[in-house]
Design an enzyme around this catalytic site. Structure first.
Site, mmCIF file in Angstrom:
data_model
loop_
_atom_site.group_PDB
_atom_site.id
_atom_site.type_symbol
_atom_site.label_atom_id
_atom_site.label_comp_id
_atom_site.label_asym_id
_atom_site.label_seq_id
_atom_site.Cartn_x
_atom_site.Cartn_y
_atom_site.Cartn_z
ATOM 1 N N THR A 127 0.817 -1.220 0.000
ATOM 2 C CA THR A 127 0.000 0.000 0.000
ATOM 3 C C THR A 127 0.852 1.273 0.000
ATOM 4 O O THR A 127 1.983 1.266 0.498
ATOM 5 C CB THR A 127 -0.898 -0.006 1.269
ATOM 6 O OG1 THR A 127 -1.481 1.282 1.454
ATOM 7 C CG2 THR A 127 -0.104 -0.336 2.530
ATOM 8 N N ASP A 128 0.274 2.357 -0.506
ATOM 9 C CA ASP A 128 0.969 3.662 -0.460
ATOM 10 C C ASP A 128 1.179 4.145 0.974
ATOM 11 O O ASP A 128 2.031 4.995 1.242
ATOM 12 C CB ASP A 128 0.221 4.722 -1.285
ATOM 13 C CG ASP A 128 -1.210 4.981 -0.846
ATOM 14 O OD1 ASP A 128 -1.686 4.338 0.110
ATOM 15 O OD2 ASP A 128 -1.880 5.836 -1.481
ATOM 16 N N GLU A 129 0.396 3.590 1.924
ATOM 17 C CA GLU A 129 0.483 4.094 3.307
ATOM 18 C C GLU A 129 1.838 3.817 3.939
ATOM 19 O O GLU A 129 2.191 4.454 4.938
ATOM 20 C CB GLU A 129 -0.638 3.504 4.161
ATOM 21 C CG GLU A 129 -2.001 3.902 3.643
ATOM 22 C CD GLU A 129 -3.117 3.836 4.673
ATOM 23 O OE1 GLU A 129 -2.837 3.644 5.858
ATOM 24 O OE2 GLU A 129 -4.277 4.003 4.261
ATOM 25 N N TYR A 152 -1.303 -0.230 11.298
ATOM 26 C CA TYR A 152 -1.551 -0.941 10.027
ATOM 27 C C TYR A 152 -0.398 -0.732 9.053
ATOM 28 O O TYR A 152 0.183 -1.698 8.532
ATOM 29 C CB TYR A 152 -2.867 -0.462 9.397
ATOM 30 C CG TYR A 152 -2.972 -0.805 7.917
ATOM 31 C CD1 TYR A 152 -3.112 -2.125 7.498
ATOM 32 C CD2 TYR A 152 -2.913 0.203 6.933
ATOM 33 C CE1 TYR A 152 -3.173 -2.443 6.136
ATOM 34 C CE2 TYR A 152 -2.987 -0.107 5.586
ATOM 35 C CZ TYR A 152 -3.117 -1.431 5.194
ATOM 36 O OH TYR A 152 -3.173 -1.749 3.857
ATOM 37 N N LYS A 156 2.407 -3.320 7.405
ATOM 38 C CA LYS A 156 2.592 -3.544 5.955
ATOM 39 C C LYS A 156 4.042 -3.231 5.558
ATOM 40 O O LYS A 156 4.641 -3.948 4.754
ATOM 41 C CB LYS A 156 1.622 -2.673 5.139
ATOM 42 C CG LYS A 156 0.158 -3.067 5.241
ATOM 43 C CD LYS A 156 -0.162 -4.448 4.695
ATOM 44 C CE LYS A 156 -0.092 -4.555 3.197
ATOM 45 N NZ LYS A 156 -0.621 -5.872 2.710
HETATM 46 P P1 NAD Z 1 -10.075 -6.767 3.035
HETATM 47 O O1 NAD Z 1 -9.973 -6.422 4.477
HETATM 48 O O2 NAD Z 1 -11.323 -6.449 2.301
HETATM 49 O O3 NAD Z 1 -9.817 -8.351 2.850
HETATM 50 C C1 NAD Z 1 -8.782 -9.019 3.514
HETATM 51 C C2 NAD Z 1 -8.994 -10.518 3.292
HETATM 52 O O4 NAD Z 1 -7.903 -11.231 3.907
HETATM 53 C C3 NAD Z 1 -10.287 -11.050 3.931
HETATM 54 O O5 NAD Z 1 -10.932 -11.932 3.057
HETATM 55 C C4 NAD Z 1 -9.780 -11.793 5.175
HETATM 56 O O6 NAD Z 1 -10.635 -12.862 5.570
HETATM 57 C C5 NAD Z 1 -8.427 -12.295 4.676
HETATM 58 N N1 NAD Z 1 -7.489 -12.567 5.763
HETATM 59 C C6 NAD Z 1 -7.210 -11.768 6.835
HETATM 60 N N2 NAD Z 1 -6.303 -12.369 7.620
HETATM 61 C C7 NAD Z 1 -5.981 -13.550 7.029
HETATM 62 C C8 NAD Z 1 -5.085 -14.605 7.359
HETATM 63 N N3 NAD Z 1 -4.339 -14.570 8.480
HETATM 64 N N4 NAD Z 1 -4.990 -15.667 6.526
HETATM 65 C C9 NAD Z 1 -5.762 -15.740 5.407
HETATM 66 N N5 NAD Z 1 -6.641 -14.777 5.053
HETATM 67 C C10 NAD Z 1 -6.741 -13.695 5.860
HETATM 68 O O7 NAD Z 1 -8.811 -6.120 2.335
HETATM 69 P P2 NAD Z 1 -8.638 -5.439 0.893
HETATM 70 O O8 NAD Z 1 -9.050 -4.024 0.961
HETATM 71 O O9 NAD Z 1 -9.196 -6.341 -0.128
HETATM 72 O O10 NAD Z 1 -7.039 -5.437 0.779
HETATM 73 C C11 NAD Z 1 -6.332 -6.546 0.223
HETATM 74 C C12 NAD Z 1 -4.843 -6.250 0.242
HETATM 75 O O11 NAD Z 1 -4.588 -5.077 -0.527
HETATM 76 C C13 NAD Z 1 -4.265 -5.978 1.625
HETATM 77 O O12 NAD Z 1 -2.997 -6.580 1.722
HETATM 78 C C14 NAD Z 1 -4.143 -4.456 1.687
HETATM 79 O O13 NAD Z 1 -3.094 -4.076 2.548
HETATM 80 C C15 NAD Z 1 -3.838 -4.144 0.241
HETATM 81 N N6 NAD Z 1 -4.256 -2.793 -0.223
HETATM 82 C C16 NAD Z 1 -5.529 -2.368 -0.030
HETATM 83 C C17 NAD Z 1 -5.907 -1.115 -0.535
HETATM 84 C C18 NAD Z 1 -7.327 -0.588 -0.373
HETATM 85 O O14 NAD Z 1 -7.573 0.556 -0.706
HETATM 86 N N7 NAD Z 1 -8.276 -1.381 0.104
HETATM 87 C C19 NAD Z 1 -4.980 -0.327 -1.202
HETATM 88 C C20 NAD Z 1 -3.666 -0.797 -1.364
HETATM 89 C C21 NAD Z 1 -3.336 -2.040 -0.882
HETATM 90 O O1 DAU Z 2 -4.152 4.058 0.715
HETATM 91 C C1 DAU Z 2 -4.398 2.686 0.702
HETATM 92 C C2 DAU Z 2 -5.130 2.292 1.964
HETATM 93 O O2 DAU Z 2 -6.464 2.799 1.830
HETATM 94 C C3 DAU Z 2 -5.150 0.789 2.218
HETATM 95 O O3 DAU Z 2 -3.838 0.339 2.433
HETATM 96 C C4 DAU Z 2 -6.009 0.466 3.435
HETATM 97 O O4 DAU Z 2 -6.109 -0.942 3.615
HETATM 98 C C5 DAU Z 2 -7.391 1.041 3.209
HETATM 99 O O5 DAU Z 2 -8.194 0.810 4.365
HETATM 100 C C6 DAU Z 2 -7.322 2.529 2.910
HETATM 101 O O6 DAU Z 2 -6.865 3.254 4.085
HETATM 102 P P1 DAU Z 2 -7.485 4.689 4.480
HETATM 103 O O7 DAU Z 2 -7.230 4.918 5.920
HETATM 104 O O8 DAU Z 2 -7.027 5.749 3.534
HETATM 105 O O9 DAU Z 2 -9.040 4.397 4.161
HETATM 106 P P2 DAU Z 2 -10.369 4.722 4.998
HETATM 107 O O10 DAU Z 2 -11.509 4.333 4.102
HETATM 108 O O11 DAU Z 2 -10.341 4.148 6.365
HETATM 109 O O12 DAU Z 2 -10.314 6.302 5.117
HETATM 110 C C7 DAU Z 2 -10.217 7.132 3.963
HETATM 111 C C8 DAU Z 2 -10.187 8.574 4.437
HETATM 112 O O13 DAU Z 2 -11.468 8.892 5.002
HETATM 113 C C9 DAU Z 2 -9.161 8.848 5.527
HETATM 114 O O14 DAU Z 2 -8.626 10.146 5.354
HETATM 115 C C10 DAU Z 2 -9.982 8.823 6.809
HETATM 116 C C11 DAU Z 2 -11.340 9.347 6.364
HETATM 117 N N1 DAU Z 2 -12.499 8.802 7.120
HETATM 118 C C12 DAU Z 2 -12.636 7.450 7.190
HETATM 119 C C13 DAU Z 2 -13.680 6.892 7.892
HETATM 120 C C14 DAU Z 2 -13.839 5.387 8.003
HETATM 121 C C15 DAU Z 2 -13.408 9.659 7.701
HETATM 122 O O15 DAU Z 2 -13.295 10.887 7.611
HETATM 123 N N2 DAU Z 2 -14.464 9.115 8.388
HETATM 124 C C16 DAU Z 2 -14.624 7.765 8.521
HETATM 125 O O16 DAU Z 2 -15.599 7.337 9.205
#
Ligand code: NAD
Ligand code: DAU
Length: 339
Positions: A127-129, A152, A156
Site C-alpha cells: 500500500t501507499d500508506e 496498520y 505492511k
Molecule cells: P479486506 O480487508 O477487504 O480483505 C482481507 C482478506 O484477507 C479477507 O478476506 C480476510 O478474511 C483475509 N485474511 C485476513 N487475515 C488472514 C489470514 N491470516 N490468513 C488468510 N486470510 C486472511 O482487504 P482489501 O481491501 O481487499 O485489501 C487486500 C490487500 O490489498 C491488503 O494486503 C491491503 O493491505 C492491500 N491494499 C488495499 C488497498 C485498499 O484501498 N483497500 C490499497 C492498497 C493495498
Molecule cells: O491508501 C491505501 C489504503 O487505503 C489501504 O492500504 C487500506 O487498507 C485502506 O483501508 C485505505 O486506508 P485509508 O485509511 O485511507 O481508508 P479509509 O476508508 O479508512 O479512510 C479514507 C479517508 O477517510 C481517511 O482520510 C480517513 C477518512 N475517514 C474514514 C472513515 C472510516 C473519515 O473521515 N471518516 C470515517 O468514518
C-alpha cells in the site's frame, strides 16, 4: 498457471479472482482465506460452478505453518498473490496485535513455505500508506523512504521489508506492489466510500474526521487488479511497482460526489474527532509501472463511482449480510468515542 491467491474473499481479492478467471482460461486459482470479519464466502458464491475445477477454496490462515506446505504441494502452486491482511487503519489503532500476527508473521510464514516449495513468482500486495504522509505537493515514488504512521501501515512496511529480505538473502522471486486507495464493488462498509454511502441512504450523520481536507488518491479496484496481474506476469524479481490513477480528492469532495449521486443533502455531513496519526495527503507516482509493465488505469472517478453506487444499490442483501455481529460492536465503540 496455478496461482495461490490469499485473502481472496476480501474486497480486492474477490475482484482479482473474478477478473483473472474470466480473462485467462489457463489460470487455476486456489483461494486461501481465513474468513475474518472482512472475508465473505458469498463474494465468490457460484465461482466453483462458473469456473469448475479452475477455482478452489481453502479456509485457512497464512500464519499456519503446517497448512501452507500441504496446500502448495496438493495444488502444485506455481505463483502466489498475497492479498491476505488486516486492512482497516482504525481497527489497527483500536488493537494492533492482529495486524502484526497476520501482516508480519503471516507474510513471513507464506514467504518461507513458498520459498521451500519453489514458487516461481510471488506478488506481495502492499500500500501507499507505507510511505507516510505528503505535504501539499509532490508524489510518492518507489524510492520514497518508508515512514509508516499507523500500526496498520507499520505492519505492511514490515512485511515489505521481509519480502525484500527474502529476495536479497535467498534470491526468492518476490515482487512488491503498492497501490493507492481502492473503491468499487465488494468493499467492506467500514471504509470511507461504502460507509458514507450506506449512512447517507439511511439518512444518518456522516462522520468526517478532522476538517475533511485529508487527501486520498483514488483508483477503481479493477484498475488495481490489472496492475497486480501485470506484476504477476511481467514484474521483475526484487522490484517494487506503485499503482495509482491520478485522482487526488479531499474526503469532503468524495462525500459530496456520493451525496449528489444518491440525491441526499450535505447537511448530513458531521465533523467528528480526528483519527490519531491521520495522514494528511497521499499521491501516487506510477511512471515505473507505466514504463516497465505497460500499466494504464482505465476508469475515471465519475464512472467508477456511478458503477460502485449502482452495485451497492443492487446488492442490499450483501450489505445486510456483512453488517452484523462484530461489525456493529466495533462501529459502536469506535464512533461512540469520536462524537
Ligand atoms: P479486506 O480487508 O477487504 O480483505 C482481507 C482478506 O484477507 C479477507 O478476506 C480476510 O478474511 C483475509 N485474511 C485476513 N487475515 C488472514 C489470514 N491470516 N490468513 C488468510 N486470510 C486472511 O482487504 P482489501 O481491501 O481487499 O485489501 C487486500 C490487500 O490489498 C491488503 O494486503 C491491503 O493491505 C492491500 N491494499 C488495499 C488497498 C485498499 O484501498 N483497500 C490499497 C492498497 C493495498
Ligand atoms: O491508501 C491505501 C489504503 O487505503 C489501504 O492500504 C487500506 O487498507 C485502506 O483501508 C485505505 O486506508 P485509508 O485509511 O485511507 O481508508 P479509509 O476508508 O479508512 O479512510 C479514507 C479517508 O477517510 C481517511 O482520510 C480517513 C477518512 N475517514 C474514514 C472513515 C472510516 C473519515 O473521515 N471518516 C470515517 O468514518
Amino acid at each position: 498457471m496455478r496461482i495461490l491467491v490469499t485473502g481472496g474473499c476480501g474486497f480486492i481479492g474477490t475482484n482479482y479472482i473474478r477478473r483473472l478467471l474470466s480473462h485467462d482460461p489457463d489460470a487455476v486459482v486456489v483461494n486461501l482465506d481465513k474468513l475474518t470479519y472482512a472475508g465473505n464466502p458469498l463474494n465468490l458464491d457460484g465461482a466453483a460452478e462458473e469456473f469448475g475445477a479452475r477455482y478452489r477454496f481453502v479456509r485457512g490462515d497464512i500464519a499456519d505453518a503446517e497448512l501452507l506446505p500441504r496446500v502448495l504441494e496438493e495444488h502444485g502452486v506455481e505463483a502466489v498473490v498475497n492479498f491476505a491482511a488486516e486492512t482497516h487503519v482504525d481497527r489497527s489503532i483500536d488493537d494492533p496485535a492482529p495486524f502484526l500476527t497476520t501482516n508480519v508473521l503471516g507474510t513471513q510464514n507464506l514467504l518461507e513455505a513458498s520459498r521451500r516449495y519453489g514458487v516461481e513468482q510471488f506478488v506481495h500486495v502492499s500500500t501507499d500508506e507505507v510511505y507516510g504522509s505528503l505535504g501539499p505537493t509532490g508524489s510518492f515514488t518507489e524510492g520514497t523512504p518508508l515512514a509508516p504512521n499507523s500500526p496498520y501501515s507499520a505492519s505492511k512496511a514490515s512485511s515489505d521489508h521481509l519480502c525484500r529480505a527474502y529476495h536479497m538473502t535467498y534470491g526468492f522471486p518476490v515482487v512488491i506492489t503498492r497501490c493507492s486507495n481502492n473503491y468499487g464493488p465488494y468493499q467492506f462498509p467500514e471504509k470511507l466510500i461504502p460507509l458514507m454511502l450506506t449512512k447517507a441512504e439511511n439518512d444518518e450523520p456522516l462522520p468526517v474526521y478532522g476538517d475533511g481536507l485529508n487527501v486520498r488518491d483514488w483508483i477503481y479496484v479493477l484498475d488495481h487488479c490489472l496492475g497486480v496481474d501485470l506484476a504477476l506476469r511481467k514484474g521483475a524479481p526484487g522490484e517494487i511497482y506503485n499503482f495509482g490513477a491520478d485522482c487526488e480528492k479531499t474526503n469532503l469532495e468524495v462525500i459530496r460526489t456520493l451525496l449528489q449521486i444518491v440525491g441526499k443533502p450535505e447537511s448530513l455531513i458531521t465533523f467528528v474527532a480526528d483519527r490519531p496519526g491521520h495522514d494528511r495527503r497521499y499521491a501516487m507516482g506510477y511512471d515505473k509501472a507505466r514504463r516497465e509493465l505497460g500499466f494504464e488505469p482505465e476508469y475515471d472517478f465519475a464512472e467508477g463511482m456511478r458503477e460502485t453506487v449502482a452495485w451497492y444499490q443492487n446488492n442490499r442483501d450483501w450489505l445486510e449480510n456483512v453488517r452484523s455481529g462484530s461489525y456493529i460492536d466495533f462501529m459502536n465503540r469506535w464512533y461512540g468515542e469520536r462524537k
